[in-house]
Design a protein around this motif. Structure first.
Motif, mmCIF file in Angstrom:
data_model
loop_
_atom_site.group_PDB
_atom_site.id
_atom_site.type_symbol
_atom_site.label_atom_id
_atom_site.label_comp_id
_atom_site.label_asym_id
_atom_site.label_seq_id
_atom_site.Cartn_x
_atom_site.Cartn_y
_atom_site.Cartn_z
ATOM 1 N N VAL A 148 1.018 -1.306 -0.044
ATOM 2 C CA VAL A 148 -0.158 0.042 -0.062
ATOM 3 C C VAL A 148 0.927 1.408 -0.139
ATOM 4 O O VAL A 148 1.860 1.268 0.718
ATOM 5 N N LYS A 149 0.413 2.331 -0.872
ATOM 6 C CA LYS A 149 1.154 3.401 -0.923
ATOM 7 C C LYS A 149 0.385 4.832 -0.599
ATOM 8 O O LYS A 149 -0.850 4.546 -0.765
ATOM 9 N N VAL A 150 0.989 5.822 -0.325
ATOM 10 C CA VAL A 150 0.320 7.007 -0.108
ATOM 11 C C VAL A 150 -0.704 7.458 -1.477
ATOM 12 O O VAL A 150 0.331 7.291 -2.390
ATOM 13 N N GLY A 151 -1.844 7.698 -1.271
ATOM 14 C CA GLY A 151 -2.713 7.831 -2.499
ATOM 15 C C GLY A 151 -3.412 6.913 -2.993
ATOM 16 O O GLY A 151 -4.019 7.173 -3.956
ATOM 17 N N ASP A 152 -2.994 5.771 -2.736
ATOM 18 C CA ASP A 152 -3.704 4.712 -3.079
ATOM 19 C C ASP A 152 -5.291 4.582 -2.794
ATOM 20 O O ASP A 152 -5.614 5.407 -1.609
ATOM 21 N N VAL A 153 -6.185 4.135 -3.354
ATOM 22 C CA VAL A 153 -7.622 4.112 -3.073
ATOM 23 C C VAL A 153 -8.063 2.664 -2.705
ATOM 24 O O VAL A 153 -7.980 2.056 -3.465
ATOM 25 N N LEU A 154 -8.482 2.452 -1.528
ATOM 26 C CA LEU A 154 -8.933 1.148 -1.108
ATOM 27 C C LEU A 154 -10.331 0.910 -0.976
ATOM 28 O O LEU A 154 -11.079 2.004 -0.617
ATOM 29 N N THR A 155 -10.920 0.036 -1.617
ATOM 30 C CA THR A 155 -12.452 -0.257 -1.354
ATOM 31 C C THR A 155 -12.252 -1.737 -0.747
ATOM 32 O O THR A 155 -12.013 -2.757 -1.092
ATOM 33 N N VAL A 156 -13.213 -1.557 0.214
ATOM 34 C CA VAL A 156 -13.438 -2.836 1.498
ATOM 35 C C VAL A 156 -14.725 -3.064 1.467
ATOM 36 O O VAL A 156 -15.545 -2.256 1.737
ATOM 37 N N LYS A 157 -15.204 -4.241 1.324
ATOM 38 C CA LYS A 157 -16.443 -4.947 1.194
ATOM 39 C C LYS A 157 -16.714 -5.659 2.533
ATOM 40 O O LYS A 157 -16.127 -6.629 2.980
ATOM 41 N N PHE A 158 -17.421 -5.004 3.641
ATOM 42 C CA PHE A 158 -17.854 -5.296 4.768
ATOM 43 C C PHE A 158 -19.478 -5.913 4.858
ATOM 44 O O PHE A 158 -20.229 -4.939 4.929
ATOM 45 N N GLY A 159 -19.634 -7.121 4.518
ATOM 46 C CA GLY A 159 -20.785 -7.624 4.624
ATOM 47 C C GLY A 159 -21.700 -6.729 3.718
ATOM 48 O O GLY A 159 -21.622 -6.716 2.253
ATOM 49 N N GLN A 160 -22.494 -5.918 4.016
ATOM 50 C CA GLN A 160 -23.585 -4.993 3.470
ATOM 51 C C GLN A 160 -22.999 -3.667 3.147
ATOM 52 O O GLN A 160 -23.763 -2.824 2.571
ATOM 53 N N ARG A 161 -21.703 -3.477 3.632
ATOM 54 C CA ARG A 161 -21.282 -1.964 3.371
ATOM 55 C C ARG A 161 -20.105 -2.178 2.535
ATOM 56 O O ARG A 161 -19.333 -3.136 2.592
ATOM 57 N N ILE A 162 -19.992 -1.091 1.748
ATOM 58 C CA ILE A 162 -18.698 -0.927 0.777
ATOM 59 C C ILE A 162 -18.115 0.095 1.153
ATOM 60 O O ILE A 162 -18.877 1.341 1.166
ATOM 61 N N VAL A 163 -16.847 0.392 1.740
ATOM 62 C CA VAL A 163 -16.108 1.937 2.098
ATOM 63 C C VAL A 163 -14.992 1.829 1.324
ATOM 64 O O VAL A 163 -14.154 0.950 0.970
ATOM 65 N N THR A 164 -14.915 3.154 0.803
ATOM 66 C CA THR A 164 -13.800 3.489 0.024
ATOM 67 C C THR A 164 -13.009 4.616 0.527
ATOM 68 O O THR A 164 -13.669 5.328 1.115
ATOM 69 N N VAL A 165 -11.802 4.285 0.723
ATOM 70 C CA VAL A 165 -11.059 5.275 1.544
ATOM 71 C C VAL A 165 -9.831 5.647 0.653
ATOM 72 O O VAL A 165 -9.285 4.795 -0.202
ATOM 73 N N LYS A 166 -9.161 6.812 0.666
ATOM 74 C CA LYS A 166 -7.907 7.195 0.036
ATOM 75 C C LYS A 166 -6.839 7.138 1.336
ATOM 76 O O LYS A 166 -7.130 7.722 2.397
ATOM 77 N N VAL A 167 -5.488 6.284 0.845
ATOM 78 C CA VAL A 167 -4.368 6.241 1.916
ATOM 79 C C VAL A 167 -3.722 7.711 2.013
ATOM 80 O O VAL A 167 -3.201 8.279 0.859
ATOM 81 N N GLU A 168 -4.107 8.432 3.205
ATOM 82 C CA GLU A 168 -3.009 9.726 3.266
ATOM 83 C C GLU A 168 -1.786 9.697 3.818
ATOM 84 O O GLU A 168 -0.754 10.617 3.572
ATOM 85 N N ARG A 169 -1.474 8.505 4.801
ATOM 86 C CA ARG A 169 -0.013 8.366 5.302
ATOM 87 C C ARG A 169 0.130 7.229 5.658
ATOM 88 O O ARG A 169 -0.861 6.449 6.048
ATOM 89 N N LEU A 170 1.198 6.750 5.869
ATOM 90 C CA LEU A 170 1.761 5.301 6.496
ATOM 91 C C LEU A 170 2.581 5.498 7.638
ATOM 92 O O LEU A 170 3.506 6.468 7.549
#
Length: 87
Positions: A41-63
Motif C-alpha cells: 500500500v502506498k500513499v495516494g492509493d484508493v482502497l475499497t473494502v467490502k464489509f458484508g452489506q457495506r462498501i467503504v472506499t478510502v484514500k491512503v493519506e499516510r503510512l
C-alpha cells in the motif's frame, strides 16, 4: 507497507488476522484491482473494502508503523460509504 498491516494500524479492521482473511477472500481492492494481504500500500492509493452489506472506499493519506487511537483516523480519508441492498 503490507495491506493487512495498514488495515490494522489504521484501525479500519481491528485484527491483522481478520484483515488477512478478508483480503485473501478478494473483498478488498486497491485502485480498482483485487488485492491480497501481502500487496504493498502506498500513499495516494484508493482502497475499497467490502464489509458484508457495506462498501467503504478510502484514500491512503499516510503510512506509519504504529499509531495511537487518535492518530489512526488521520491515516486515511473516507471517500464514500455505501450500503448494498440484498438481492
Amino acid at each position: 507497507m503490507r495491506l493487512d498491516k495498514f488495515l490494522k494500524v489504521s484501525r479500519l479492521i481491528k485484527r491483522r488476522t481478520v484483515a488477512k482473511e478478508i483480503s485473501d477472500q478478494g473483498r478488498i481492492e486497491i485502485n480498482g484491482k483485487q488485492a491480497k494481504s501481502s500487496t504493498t500500500v502506498k500513499v495516494g492509493d484508493v482502497l475499497t473494502v467490502k464489509f458484508g452489506q457495506r462498501i467503504v472506499t478510502v484514500k491512503v493519506e499516510r503510512l506509519q508503523e504504529s499509531s495511537r487511537k487518535e492518530e489512526a483516523a488521520e491515516m486515511y480519508s473516507v471517500i464514500s460509504e455505501d450500503r448494498v441492498a440484498e438481492a
